[in-house]
Every structure is written in C-alpha cells, then in structure tokens.
Design an enzyme around this catalytic site. Sequence first.
Site, mmCIF file in Angstrom:
data_model
loop_
_atom_site.group_PDB
_atom_site.id
_atom_site.type_symbol
_atom_site.label_atom_id
_atom_site.label_comp_id
_atom_site.label_asym_id
_atom_site.label_seq_id
_atom_site.Cartn_x
_atom_site.Cartn_y
_atom_site.Cartn_z
ATOM 1 N N HIS A 146 -28.140 2.724 30.529
ATOM 2 C CA HIS A 146 -28.073 4.185 30.609
ATOM 3 C C HIS A 146 -27.544 4.764 29.305
ATOM 4 O O HIS A 146 -28.093 5.739 28.765
ATOM 5 C CB HIS A 146 -27.154 4.579 31.776
ATOM 6 C CG HIS A 146 -26.858 6.041 31.867
ATOM 7 N ND1 HIS A 146 -27.754 6.961 32.364
ATOM 8 C CD2 HIS A 146 -25.751 6.751 31.523
ATOM 9 C CE1 HIS A 146 -27.220 8.172 32.328
ATOM 10 N NE2 HIS A 146 -26.003 8.069 31.826
ATOM 11 N N ASP A 244 -23.302 12.456 40.560
ATOM 12 C CA ASP A 244 -22.675 13.252 39.503
ATOM 13 C C ASP A 244 -23.736 14.203 38.928
ATOM 14 O O ASP A 244 -24.261 13.999 37.846
ATOM 15 C CB ASP A 244 -22.130 12.310 38.423
ATOM 16 C CG ASP A 244 -21.376 13.039 37.332
ATOM 17 O OD1 ASP A 244 -20.783 14.085 37.625
ATOM 18 O OD2 ASP A 244 -21.406 12.569 36.185
ATOM 19 N N LYS A 263 -21.178 19.358 33.846
ATOM 20 C CA LYS A 263 -20.846 18.431 34.923
ATOM 21 C C LYS A 263 -19.966 19.055 36.012
ATOM 22 O O LYS A 263 -19.962 18.585 37.148
ATOM 23 C CB LYS A 263 -20.087 17.223 34.352
ATOM 24 C CG LYS A 263 -20.902 16.340 33.425
ATOM 25 C CD LYS A 263 -21.764 15.376 34.198
ATOM 26 C CE LYS A 263 -22.279 14.268 33.298
ATOM 27 N NZ LYS A 263 -23.101 13.298 34.038
ATOM 28 N N THR A 370 -23.537 6.295 35.756
ATOM 29 C CA THR A 370 -24.894 6.092 36.238
ATOM 30 C C THR A 370 -25.270 4.607 36.174
ATOM 31 O O THR A 370 -25.150 3.973 35.135
ATOM 32 C CB THR A 370 -25.878 6.913 35.396
ATOM 33 O OG1 THR A 370 -25.427 8.268 35.352
ATOM 34 C CG2 THR A 370 -27.268 6.877 35.995
#
EC number: 3.7.1.2
Length: 446
Positions: A146, A244, A263, A370
């Site tokens: 990621h 998230d 976020k 992630t």
Amino acid sequence: MSALNITHDPARRSWIESANAADTDFPIQNLPFGAFARSGEIRTGVAIGDRVVDLRALHDLALLDGDAAIACASACDSTLNALMALDARHVSALRAALSDLLKHDAPARSRLASSIDAVLPRVTDVELTLPCAIGDYTDFLTSLHHTERHGRYKGLADPLPAAFKSLPIAYHGRASSLRVSGGDVRRPYGQFRDADGNVCFGPAPMLDFELELAAVIGRGNALTRPIAIDDARNHVFGYCLLNDWSAKSIQWFEQVLGPFLGKSFHSSVSPWLVTEEALAPFRKAAPSRAAGDPAILPHLRGAHDQQRGGLNLDLYAHLSTAAMRSDRMPAMQITHTQPDNLYWTFAQMIAHHTSNGCNLRTGDLLGSGTISGASDASRACLTELSEAGKKPLALPTGESRIALEDGDEIVLSARASAPGAVSIGFGECRGRIAAALPYPLAAGEH
C-alpha cells in the site's frame, strides 16, 4: 498470552441454535463483546449466534461467581471500559462462564430460556453502538505494498519512506468522529486541486475506503513506562474491523505533517470486539521479511511475537451502488486480503507506540493501516484498485469507479479459520456515502 482452553473446543455446541450454523460469525467459540441500545438505555453484551447476552440482565440472575461475577458486574455500565481495564483473568473467567451457560447441556439452560427475550434479545431487536469510549486513535501505515503504490502514484523518487522498514509509521487520528458500523458517511468539504491544478474548496470529489484491522487496548501503561514487545498483546482487549474513510483529494493536497481533514471526517468500526483469547486458535508466526531487509531492533523483536504474532484471517470488502441495489444485484467483492500483508505486527505497533514512554489508555484504538498485498485481489482501497484512476474499476451494471460516489456502500468483513478450529467472524463494518450537506452560509446570509 492466551492459550487454548475449553472455550475453544470445536465439539462444543450451544442451545442457541443459530450459534451452531456453519456460516455464523458468532459461534460459542467466539463470544465477542459489544454494546447496544435497548429501550432507550445503553447496555453491554456478548454476541452468540443471532442473539446478544445482556450482561446486566445476566448479572441480575446471580448465576456467576468469582472472577466471572466481578467481570460481569464491571460490565454493567454503558460501555465496556471498566471490564476492559480488568486483569485478563477476569475477562477469561467471564468468557468461560458464558461458554458454560450457553453450551447445549448447560444446567442453567431452562432458567435462561424462560427469560430469553430479557437476557438474550435478538440482535435485530437492539441497536448496536460503539463498544467502548475511545479516547485516542492511532492509525498505522504497515503495508509495504500500500505504501509503495501510493508513493508511486504521488511521483516520489523513493516510494517507501526511509523509516518504513525500521519502525511502524503512524499518525494520531481523530477519535471524536469514530462511528459504529452502519448509517451514512457524509461527503466532507475541503481544499483540493481541481483538474486544472487550481486550489478550490467544496465537497471532496475523491472519496475512498480503506480496509483495516484495529486493536483496542484493555489495560494501559503508566506514563514513562514502555510496554515490552512480548507483553504487548497482554494489553489488547480485542480486535475489530476499521474503515478509515479517506478524502484522497483533500489528503494529498494538505498532507505535510500527516493526514488531517482528509481523514478526520468519519471512521467506521465494526461493533464487536473479538477478544485476544478467542483468536488464540488462529495465531501463527509473524509474516516473514525479504532477504536484505534491515534487522529488527531488539525492542521490536520478541521471540513469542515472531512465533505467534500472525493471524490466519481473511478480510473482505464488498461494494454496492445505488443502481446495483435497485436491480437487486448482490454486492461485488472487490478485495480479499490477509494480515500477512502487514510488515509489522500489532505487538510491534504497541511496543513502538510506547517506546518513548507514551501511555496508552483503556479504549485506545490502534489501526493497522490499509491491508493491501501484492496481488490485484488484495488491493484494499479504490485508489489502488483503479491504479489512481488510470484503470477504473468495472462493475456488473456497466458502471465504473475510480472513487466512491454518493449512494455507494462498502461492507467490510473478516473470517478467522485454522485446521481443527471452529471458524469465527467479526460481524460487518458497513457505511454508505451520502451527499454533502449545504455549506454554512456567511453571517447575515439566508
């Protein structure tokens, strides 16, 4: 560390028939903890099949004694925090007592069955809430794949940060906007660059999901007192799924010190905390590292963590659009991944988090980051699934996606399995994108 005991016995069955179904997330071997609203009151409970043990109602029946009774009494609040702060032996005793009360030949079966709707309401008759008060939220960045992909998308000369293979990178998130699974995820406003490179303000055009696993702290540590690597999992009460949600257009423009408004608008968690003890049958060695990677420094390398820091867990993300639901089409699986795709274990995250003397507290939530892997199927966000918009994700309706649109719904799920063990799940972590609200007018405008 949790060892196998009678609560893990694969032959054990429950008199709650729904708990014996092969596809249930909540067999008697799981018994995860959560909280729910009932008749206008918040209570704590334990999932079993399609029902919830109301811990206050159970406490009132006086069927428990010893450490189990102490634990159940501590859970008679509107959150699990008091129970979570107890020594692990109390929670283990309560799980064992619940397992004995719910097993198919339990002596107290008739007494519980006679008041089943009071003590064991159906989950469809209650409203699930956040399981505990979450004071602090730390989100890690622990998937090499990621991190490397996003570095490439941003055009970085070195896609991996210099520190990535030396320590678990993290940022401090916003606990106030954590929400339990379900309901709307409102499209946020923010600043971002438009297609012409101009900075503008408005509803974020590029919304994304991120499939994560989260650990929730039970017993914390005192300020200035780091947690040793092989003691770290003793401080975890349980685990849940975490989405998230990310406004990538905002995040990529603003990010200097770390994520902020991209976020902090909403993060979703599944409602049940699967305990460290329940996951004992599914433990395995920590993921291996590539030859030539830096050696793990001693404070992050524990013998037990290397032997048992991994999990046999499959995690999934499904997407449905408004058009798919209108046509009665099933949600499309878009991600299938495993914790093996994380470069760091949760014990290493905790040991690093506290290595400078930082104190963790009961209810603190730590996200894995992630969980993307090398394969296409294991890419755990739309940005990766679409190669940052270069290859839109094709859907069965003929639609395509490079980002989430209003009406899109993401459902995260997970399943732990291992030979000789009864498979257990985590329940759903669900959220649907809702259109941005009208932005507040300037003073004096109507």
